[in-house]
Design an enzyme around this catalytic site. Sequence first.
Site, PDB file in Angstrom:
ATOM      1  CG  HIS A  63     -31.267  43.897  76.822  1.00  0.00           C
ATOM      2  ND1 HIS A  63     -30.637  43.991  75.619  1.00  0.00           N
ATOM      3  CD2 HIS A  63     -30.729  44.872  77.609  1.00  0.00           C
ATOM      4  CE1 HIS A  63     -29.745  44.960  75.654  1.00  0.00           C
ATOM      5  NE2 HIS A  63     -29.786  45.518  76.855  1.00  0.00           N
ATOM      6  CB  ILE A  69     -30.434  43.535  71.016  1.00  0.00           C
ATOM      7  CG1 ILE A  69     -30.494  44.604  72.092  1.00  0.00           C
ATOM      8  CG2 ILE A  69     -31.175  43.981  69.769  1.00  0.00           C
ATOM      9  CD1 ILE A  69     -29.835  45.920  71.697  1.00  0.00           C
ATOM     10  N   GLY A  72     -24.707  43.923  75.478  1.00  0.00           N
ATOM     11  CA  GLY A  72     -23.279  44.004  75.172  1.00  0.00           C
ATOM     12  C   GLY A  72     -22.415  43.440  76.275  1.00  0.00           C
ATOM     13  CB  VAL A  73     -22.576  43.680  79.980  1.00  0.00           C
ATOM     14  CG1 VAL A  73     -23.939  43.096  80.291  1.00  0.00           C
ATOM     15  CG2 VAL A  73     -21.595  43.452  81.097  1.00  0.00           C
ATOM     16  CD  GLU A  77     -18.784  36.525  81.984  1.00  0.00           C
ATOM     17  OE1 GLU A  77     -18.429  35.379  82.366  1.00  0.00           O
ATOM     18  OE2 GLU A  77     -18.293  37.562  82.455  1.00  0.00           O
TER      19      GLU A  77
END
Length: 160
Positions: A63, A69, A72-73, A77
């Site tokens: 990523h 980083i 966001g998902v 979670e």
Amino acid sequence: MNMTESQNQDLNKPALPMNIQQIREYLPHRYPFLLVDRVTEITDNSIVGYKNVSINEEFLQGHFPEYPIMPGVLIVEALAQISGVLGFVLNNEKPQPGSLFLFAGAEKVRFKKQVVAGDQLVLKSELVMQKRGIYKYNCTASVDGIVATTAEIIISHQRI
């Protein structure tokens, strides 16, 4: 509630801080998808814990590898996972086979700061609604006191 009931209720709350072995009793997730490293605080309707983000995380390898980083998902979670721990505590139960808190939705999700390797992501969740096995939480993930993500997390208590 009499004193004996109050004492029994406190006996069912986990000792703090909850280490990873205790967290694994509350969450069915395992490596690499267990995203809560420690629980540091539990009140009558809220929980605080954290996820240490290491450069060794598998998700950071792909990523944005030049500037890794945390997706966001996965932050969302992690907020759902800590909310699930709180769900069991609020129900005054330890997870039993066939009893799960499942991620049912996220609303008003906002990403305000990137989370990078070396960060300690502090996860906070507060119960705002409970109705017929559905729980809604106001959640915040922060790094060094700066909000990284906010969300309303919805989880569902299921017996399968």
